[in-house]
Motif scaffolding. Structure first.
Motif, PDB file in Angstrom:
ATOM      1  N   VAL A 164      11.682   2.500   2.454  1.00  0.00           N
ATOM      2  CA  VAL A 164      10.797   1.374   2.773  1.00  0.00           C
ATOM      3  C   VAL A 164      11.605   0.183   3.263  1.00  0.00           C
ATOM      4  CG1 VAL A 164       9.153  -0.291   1.815  1.00  0.00           C
ATOM      5  CG2 VAL A 164       8.977   2.133   1.213  1.00  0.00           C
ATOM      6  N   LEU A 165      12.744  -0.090   2.670  1.00  0.00           N
ATOM      7  CA  LEU A 165      13.569  -1.212   3.116  1.00  0.00           C
ATOM      8  C   LEU A 165      14.044  -1.022   4.553  1.00  0.00           C
ATOM      9  CD1 LEU A 165      15.724  -1.867  -0.071  1.00  0.00           C
ATOM     10  CD2 LEU A 165      13.937  -3.349   0.868  1.00  0.00           C
ATOM     11  N   HIS A 166      14.255   0.197   4.954  1.00  0.00           N
ATOM     12  CA  HIS A 166      14.731   0.468   6.313  1.00  0.00           C
ATOM     13  C   HIS A 166      13.606   0.627   7.325  1.00  0.00           C
ATOM     14  CE1 HIS A 166      19.147   0.943   6.307  1.00  0.00           C
ATOM     15  NE2 HIS A 166      18.984   1.161   5.011  1.00  0.00           N
ATOM     16  N   HIS A 167      12.452   1.132   6.895  1.00  0.00           N
ATOM     17  CA  HIS A 167      11.428   1.515   7.862  1.00  0.00           C
ATOM     18  C   HIS A 167      10.035   0.955   7.570  1.00  0.00           C
ATOM     19  CE1 HIS A 167      14.411   4.385   9.286  1.00  0.00           C
ATOM     20  NE2 HIS A 167      14.491   4.886   8.078  1.00  0.00           N
ATOM     21  N   GLY A 168       9.809   0.419   6.404  1.00  0.00           N
ATOM     22  CA  GLY A 168       8.476  -0.039   6.034  1.00  0.00           C
ATOM     23  C   GLY A 168       8.112  -1.373   6.651  1.00  0.00           C
ATOM     24  N   PRO A 223       7.192  -5.324   6.706  1.00  0.00           N
ATOM     25  CA  PRO A 223       7.826  -6.412   5.949  1.00  0.00           C
ATOM     26  C   PRO A 223       7.138  -6.696   4.612  1.00  0.00           C
ATOM     27  CG  PRO A 223       7.714  -6.985   8.258  1.00  0.00           C
ATOM     28  CD  PRO A 223       6.948  -5.699   8.111  1.00  0.00           C
ATOM     29  N   GLU A 224       5.825  -6.644   4.598  1.00  0.00           N
ATOM     30  CA  GLU A 224       5.127  -6.932   3.339  1.00  0.00           C
ATOM     31  C   GLU A 224       5.399  -5.852   2.285  1.00  0.00           C
ATOM     32  OE1 GLU A 224       1.993  -5.043   6.153  1.00  0.00           O
ATOM     33  OE2 GLU A 224       3.714  -6.419   6.286  1.00  0.00           O
ATOM     34  N   ASP A 225       5.713  -4.637   2.712  1.00  0.00           N
ATOM     35  CA  ASP A 225       6.056  -3.569   1.778  1.00  0.00           C
ATOM     36  C   ASP A 225       7.517  -3.650   1.356  1.00  0.00           C
ATOM     37  OD1 ASP A 225       3.476  -2.489   1.819  1.00  0.00           O
ATOM     38  OD2 ASP A 225       3.910  -1.398   3.662  1.00  0.00           O
ATOM     39  N   GLN A 226       8.378  -4.034   2.266  1.00  0.00           N
ATOM     40  CA  GLN A 226       9.784  -4.233   1.921  1.00  0.00           C
ATOM     41  C   GLN A 226       9.920  -5.275   0.817  1.00  0.00           C
ATOM     42  OE1 GLN A 226      11.494  -5.365   5.677  1.00  0.00           O
ATOM     43  NE2 GLN A 226      11.462  -3.272   6.498  1.00  0.00           N
ATOM     44  N   ALA A 227       9.055  -6.281   0.852  1.00  0.00           N
ATOM     45  CA  ALA A 227       9.109  -7.356  -0.141  1.00  0.00           C
ATOM     46  C   ALA A 227       8.728  -6.888  -1.541  1.00  0.00           C
ATOM     47  CB  ALA A 227       8.190  -8.499   0.285  1.00  0.00           C
ATOM     48  N   LYS A 228       8.138  -5.704  -1.658  1.00  0.00           N
ATOM     49  CA  LYS A 228       7.705  -5.184  -2.953  1.00  0.00           C
ATOM     50  C   LYS A 228       8.754  -4.312  -3.637  1.00  0.00           C
ATOM     51  CE  LYS A 228       2.929  -5.011  -1.264  1.00  0.00           C
ATOM     52  NZ  LYS A 228       1.804  -4.137  -0.881  1.00  0.00           N
ATOM     53  N   VAL A 229       9.792  -3.919  -2.892  1.00  0.00           N
ATOM     54  CA  VAL A 229      10.756  -2.942  -3.415  1.00  0.00           C
ATOM     55  C   VAL A 229      11.525  -3.481  -4.616  1.00  0.00           C
ATOM     56  CG1 VAL A 229      12.877  -1.684  -2.892  1.00  0.00           C
ATOM     57  CG2 VAL A 229      10.974  -1.663  -1.262  1.00  0.00           C
ATOM     58  N   GLY A 286      17.442  -5.146  -7.722  1.00  0.00           N
ATOM     59  CA  GLY A 286      16.424  -4.801  -8.708  1.00  0.00           C
ATOM     60  C   GLY A 286      17.019  -4.045  -9.877  1.00  0.00           C
ATOM     61  N   MET A 287      17.991  -3.180  -9.603  1.00  0.00           N
ATOM     62  CA  MET A 287      18.721  -2.490 -10.673  1.00  0.00           C
ATOM     63  C   MET A 287      19.560  -3.482 -11.470  1.00  0.00           C
ATOM     64  SD  MET A 287      20.042   0.872  -8.543  1.00  0.00           S
ATOM     65  CE  MET A 287      20.964   1.570  -9.930  1.00  0.00           C
ATOM     66  N   ARG A 288      20.199  -4.419 -10.761  1.00  0.00           N
ATOM     67  CA  ARG A 288      21.094  -5.387 -11.410  1.00  0.00           C
ATOM     68  C   ARG A 288      20.344  -6.295 -12.366  1.00  0.00           C
ATOM     69  NH1 ARG A 288      22.885 -10.608 -10.863  1.00  0.00           N
ATOM     70  NH2 ARG A 288      21.318 -11.007  -9.242  1.00  0.00           N
ATOM     71  N   THR A 289      19.104  -6.606 -12.008  1.00  0.00           N
ATOM     72  CA  THR A 289      18.302  -7.531 -12.821  1.00  0.00           C
ATOM     73  C   THR A 289      17.159  -6.793 -13.520  1.00  0.00           C
ATOM     74  OG1 THR A 289      16.941  -8.088 -10.892  1.00  0.00           O
ATOM     75  CG2 THR A 289      18.861  -9.489 -11.340  1.00  0.00           C
ATOM     76  N   ALA A 290      17.385  -5.535 -13.867  1.00  0.00           N
ATOM     77  CA  ALA A 290      16.330  -4.743 -14.501  1.00  0.00           C
ATOM     78  C   ALA A 290      15.754  -5.485 -15.702  1.00  0.00           C
ATOM     79  CB  ALA A 290      16.891  -3.391 -14.939  1.00  0.00           C
ATOM     80  N   SER A 291      14.444  -5.538 -15.765  1.00  0.00           N
ATOM     81  CA  SER A 291      13.779  -6.251 -16.849  1.00  0.00           C
ATOM     82  C   SER A 291      14.004  -5.525 -18.172  1.00  0.00           C
ATOM     83  CB  SER A 291      12.281  -6.347 -16.565  1.00  0.00           C
ATOM     84  OG  SER A 291      11.596  -6.895 -17.662  1.00  0.00           O
ATOM     85  N   PRO A 292      14.193  -6.262 -19.266  1.00  0.00           N
ATOM     86  CA  PRO A 292      14.314  -5.613 -20.577  1.00  0.00           C
ATOM     87  C   PRO A 292      13.096  -4.769 -20.921  1.00  0.00           C
ATOM     88  CG  PRO A 292      14.967  -7.913 -20.696  1.00  0.00           C
ATOM     89  CD  PRO A 292      14.358  -7.716 -19.348  1.00  0.00           C
ATOM     90  N   VAL A 293      11.938  -5.167 -20.387  1.00  0.00           N
ATOM     91  CA  VAL A 293      10.698  -4.432 -20.644  1.00  0.00           C
ATOM     92  C   VAL A 293      10.052  -4.101 -19.299  1.00  0.00           C
ATOM     93  CG1 VAL A 293       8.441  -4.459 -21.754  1.00  0.00           C
ATOM     94  CG2 VAL A 293      10.376  -5.638 -22.830  1.00  0.00           C
ATOM     95  N   ALA A 294       9.731  -2.831 -19.092  1.00  0.00           N
ATOM     96  CA  ALA A 294       9.151  -2.379 -17.830  1.00  0.00           C
ATOM     97  C   ALA A 294       7.692  -2.802 -17.708  1.00  0.00           C
ATOM     98  CB  ALA A 294       9.266  -0.862 -17.727  1.00  0.00           C
ATOM     99  N   ALA A 295       7.109  -2.544 -16.547  1.00  0.00           N
ATOM    100  CA  ALA A 295       5.719  -2.923 -16.296  1.00  0.00           C
ATOM    101  C   ALA A 295       4.756  -2.269 -17.276  1.00  0.00           C
ATOM    102  CB  ALA A 295       5.337  -2.568 -14.861  1.00  0.00           C
ATOM    103  N   ASP A 296       5.104  -1.072 -17.762  1.00  0.00           N
ATOM    104  CA  ASP A 296       4.225  -0.383 -18.706  1.00  0.00           C
ATOM    105  C   ASP A 296       4.574  -0.664 -20.160  1.00  0.00           C
ATOM    106  OD1 ASP A 296       6.522   1.068 -19.152  1.00  0.00           O
ATOM    107  OD2 ASP A 296       5.632   3.032 -18.729  1.00  0.00           O
ATOM    108  N   GLY A 297       5.504  -1.595 -20.401  1.00  0.00           N
ATOM    109  CA  GLY A 297       5.862  -1.983 -21.756  1.00  0.00           C
ATOM    110  C   GLY A 297       7.022  -1.225 -22.365  1.00  0.00           C
ATOM    111  N   TYR A 298       7.625  -0.279 -21.619  1.00  0.00           N
ATOM    112  CA  TYR A 298       8.729   0.504 -22.168  1.00  0.00           C
ATOM    113  C   TYR A 298      10.032  -0.290 -22.080  1.00  0.00           C
ATOM    114  CZ  TYR A 298      11.031   4.868 -23.503  1.00  0.00           C
ATOM    115  OH  TYR A 298      11.720   5.850 -24.187  1.00  0.00           O
TER     116      TYR A 298
END
Length: 241
Positions: free
Chosen positions: A78-82, A84-90, A160-172
């Motif tokens: 997506v970052l290479h081919h998607g 712009p609005e989708d690239q912003a979601k990666v 996104g990997m570097r700043t991985a949230s302590p808690v994921a979107a689903d609470g894990y």
């Protein structure tokens, strides 16, 4: 929720050095892969370095559930081919391991993961019609991460990997496996829907990338990863219990 960089919190024993004075740099075309013996069959581990000194368990080519690690393949395309609005979601998809974003992007770009598989020659990675059904191996995952490490377009994914949230979107909670090793600065986490059957992580460290997958809970993945270390010895490596 405010995210934070990943830092090792435990004293682990896995260390990989490619700067030893006696170590001869091996061209990537002549990569040396040393088997990691002594790791339970339930777990596969791969380590790769940019100079071709690698280590892997004998089962590191098994194609296992990629879980949310498949979002790395999806996000890269997506970052290479998607659009712009989708690239912003990666970046958010990776940081929070957001399944909703992944499903949205996968439906819009069903060619994404298959094309990444072909581009990087990921022979043990298989897209089965949905990002969540993708299978991969730790060898393929480390090959991919090593290949994109210097790609500036991939930075939102890596950040996104570097700043991985302590808690994921689903609470894990995202704090296990390879993320607990010394020096690790970026990690993507994956877990099965039942949060017990399968866990996986893939990380960037100082001078290496590492991926691991286990048939079992997150604590088991952490235990198996921390139980080994790789030590350079005149251009080779050895497992030390």
């Amino acid at each position: 929720m405010k995210s934070r960089p990943r830092h090792a919190k435990r004293n682990a024993t896995l260390s990989l050095s490619v700067a030893a004075a006696a170590l001869v740099v091996v061209p990537v075309a002549q990569a040396v892969t040393v088997p990691l013996q002594g790791v339970p069959d339930r777990t596969q581990i791969s380590v790769q370095t940019p100079v071709g000194i690698n280590a892997a368990t004998p089962n590191a080519n098994e194609s296992r559930p990629a879980l949310s690690l498949s979002k790395l393949y999806l996000g890269y395309w997506v970052l290479h081919h998607g659009a712009p609005e989708d690239q912003a979601k990666v970046e958010q998809m990776i940081r929070f391991s957001d399944d909703n974003i992944a499903t949205e992007l996968d439906r819009k770009y069903p060619q994404a993961i298959p094309e990444v598989i072909a581009q990087f020659g990921l022979t043990t990675t298989h897209y089965n019609g949905f990002w969540g059904n993708t299978t991969t191996s730790t060898n393929d995952m480390t090959t991919f991460l090593q290949a994109i490490a210097m790609d500036p377009v991939a930075w939102p994914l890596i950040n996104g990997m570097r700043t991985a949230s302590p808690v994921a979107a689903d609470g894990y909670h995202q704090d296990y496996g390879t993320a607990t090793l010394p020096g690790i600065w970026a990690t993507k986490f994956g877990w099965s829907d039942d949060r017990q059957s399968v866990h996986a992580t893939a990380s960037y460290g100082p001078g290496f990338v590492i991926a691991a997958n286990t048939d079992g809970p997150s604590e088991q993945l952490t235990q198996d990863v921390q139980a080994v270390r790789v030590v350079p010895d005149l251009g080779s490596a050895a497992l030390v219990p």
